[in-house]
Design a protein around this motif. Structure first.
Motif, PDB file in Angstrom:
ATOM      1  N   LYS A   1       0.842  -1.199   0.000  1.00 35.47           N
ATOM      2  CA  LYS A   1       0.000   0.000   0.000  1.00 35.47           C
ATOM      3  C   LYS A   1       0.878   1.250   0.000  1.00 35.47           C
ATOM      4  CE  LYS A   1      -3.230  -2.656   2.827  1.00 35.47           C
ATOM      5  NZ  LYS A   1      -3.922  -2.775   4.124  1.00 35.47           N
TER       6      LYS A   1
ATOM      7  N   ASP B   1      -5.425   2.290   9.344  1.00 34.48           N
ATOM      8  CA  ASP B   1      -5.594   2.431   7.896  1.00 34.48           C
ATOM      9  C   ASP B   1      -5.939   1.124   7.192  1.00 34.48           C
ATOM     10  OD1 ASP B   1      -5.474   5.082   7.227  1.00 34.48           O
ATOM     11  OD2 ASP B   1      -3.304   5.142   6.965  1.00 34.48           O
TER      12      ASP B   1
ATOM     13  N   LEU C   1      -8.557  -0.888   7.373  1.00 32.52           N
ATOM     14  CA  LEU C   1      -9.920  -0.962   6.868  1.00 32.52           C
ATOM     15  C   LEU C   1     -10.165  -0.025   5.688  1.00 32.52           C
ATOM     16  CD1 LEU C   1     -11.932  -1.125  10.215  1.00 32.52           C
ATOM     17  CD2 LEU C   1     -11.672  -2.962   8.560  1.00 32.52           C
ATOM     18  N   ARG C   2      -9.406   1.022   5.580  1.00 34.41           N
ATOM     19  CA  ARG C   2      -9.660   2.055   4.581  1.00 34.41           C
ATOM     20  C   ARG C   2      -9.098   1.717   3.205  1.00 34.41           C
ATOM     21  NH1 ARG C   2      -6.878   6.791   5.724  1.00 34.41           N
ATOM     22  NH2 ARG C   2      -8.355   7.931   4.410  1.00 34.41           N
ATOM     23  N   TRP C   3      -8.240   0.714   3.112  1.00 28.14           N
ATOM     24  CA  TRP C   3      -7.516   0.480   1.867  1.00 28.14           C
ATOM     25  C   TRP C   3      -8.403   0.224   0.652  1.00 28.14           C
ATOM     26  CZ3 TRP C   3      -3.602   1.759  -0.708  1.00 28.14           C
ATOM     27  CH2 TRP C   3      -3.188   1.027  -1.828  1.00 28.14           C
TER      28      TRP C   3
ATOM     29  N   LYS D   1     -11.193   1.365  -0.268  1.00 32.53           N
ATOM     30  CA  LYS D   1     -11.691   2.645  -0.776  1.00 32.53           C
ATOM     31  C   LYS D   1     -10.550   3.504  -1.296  1.00 32.53           C
ATOM     32  CE  LYS D   1     -14.410   6.697   0.573  1.00 32.53           C
ATOM     33  NZ  LYS D   1     -15.178   7.347   1.663  1.00 32.53           N
ATOM     34  N   LEU D   2      -9.436   3.558  -0.581  1.00 36.45           N
ATOM     35  CA  LEU D   2      -8.297   4.358  -1.018  1.00 36.45           C
ATOM     36  C   LEU D   2      -7.734   3.873  -2.353  1.00 36.45           C
ATOM     37  CD1 LEU D   2      -6.304   4.807   2.319  1.00 36.45           C
ATOM     38  CD2 LEU D   2      -7.488   6.601   1.036  1.00 36.45           C
TER      39      LEU D   2
END
Length: 304
Positions: free
Chosen positions: A129, A201, A203-205, A207-208
């Protein structure tokens, strides 16, 4: 003759990089007898450190020594919140901050060491990431390509229940028989706590990724282990993944047989590292700007 630090392969040394005032420790291995053809920057995953890419369980596991024998400098960096920066950054950094910090560290590296034709990023898991975000938003002109393993864009249905495994457990590794037995008795030096800001971060991956992927403008290769349990890597997921990387001039996806999530620590490490270096060789031959998309821009090895 330079003596390698304890717990590292022969020819590997420890250095420190200045990332705009943040000290990042790293392992460095350079080819003998001349300038490097290019420099491979290895970026570890969550709960590990730079030693992940210098596996000690078997002589041929180390990416650092293999790359150096083939003419590449290999630099394995402790990400922010790990190694030397764990003191000044006890909570680590968020993903976007890590990408900026890594880019600053690489500027320091370029100013002090020869890099050859340029830099490649080779990253694992959470490090993937960071590498993709670095390529998207902080890519220097000499960034030639990115290799990512152990990281996709859609979590497997039950993956997030394994968050505890990312902090040092073995549930997400895949079958333990894929790793030399001594991995679990001598590998303690490569394990590290996961900084809290990094965990936030995870959980956000998904969407990112949608925005990050479209901004990557260098060749990209994804590798999924045969026994990868964190990420979806079925045909539907891979089709969606490649549809997001619209600006990458070259996109490859491969599956590494006989491997679990931590490919670089298993018996398949040498095979995987050679495949990565082969991809980098192709990038050196063609240059990062030349669009190379084969019919079906993704190569996926058949499942066994």
């Amino acid at each position: 003759m330079t003596t390698s630090p304890a717990g590292t392969s022969r020819g590997v040394r420890r250095i420190s990089l200045n990332a705009s005032g943040i000290p990042l420790s790293a392992l460095l291995c350079v080819p003998r007898g001349g300038a490097p053809r290019a420099t491979v920057v290895a970026v570890h995953g969550a709960g590990m450190n730079a030693g992940y890419f210098d596996g000690q369980a078997l002589p041929d596991l180390s990416l650092l020594t293999l790359g150096a024998r083939l003419g590449f400098t290999v630099l394995s960096v402790d990400r922010p919140g790990y190694g030397q920066s764990a003191g000044p950054l006890p909570e680590g950094q968020a993903l976007a901050e890590q990408a900026a910090t890594l880019a600053a560290a690489l500027r320091d590296y370029r100013a002090r060491f020869p890099t050859g034709a340029g830099l490649f990023l080779l990253a694992h898991s959470f490090g993937g990431k960071v590498a993709l975000l670095t390529a998207a938003d902080h890519a220097a002109p000499d960034l030639l390509g990115v290799e990512v393993s152990g990281c996709g864009h859609r979590y497997a249905p039950d993956a997030l229940s394994r968050e505890g495994a990312a902090r040092g457990g073995r549930r997400s590794w895949g079958p333990l028989g894929l790793y030399p037995p001594s991995t679990f008795t001598t590998g303690g030096s490569i394990v590290a706590p996961v900084p809290s800001r990094e965990q936030a971060d995870i959980l956000r991956w998904p969407k990112l990724f949608r925005g990050v992927a479209a901004r990557v403008r260098v060749p990209v290769r994804f590798t999924f282990a045969e026994h990868e349990t964190w990420w979806r890597h079925d045909a539907e997921a891979l089709t969606e993944l490649r549809s997001r990387l619209t600006a990458a001039p070259r996109l490859c996806v491969d599956r590494q047989p006989g491997a679990g999530h931590n490919i670089s620590l298993g018996y398949a490490a040498r095979s995987y590292h050679l495949r990565c270096l082969g991809f980098f060789e192709d990038c050196l031959l063609t240059g990062p700007a030349q669009p190379i998309v084969s019919a079906g821009p993704v190569t996926v090895s058949p499942r066994s």
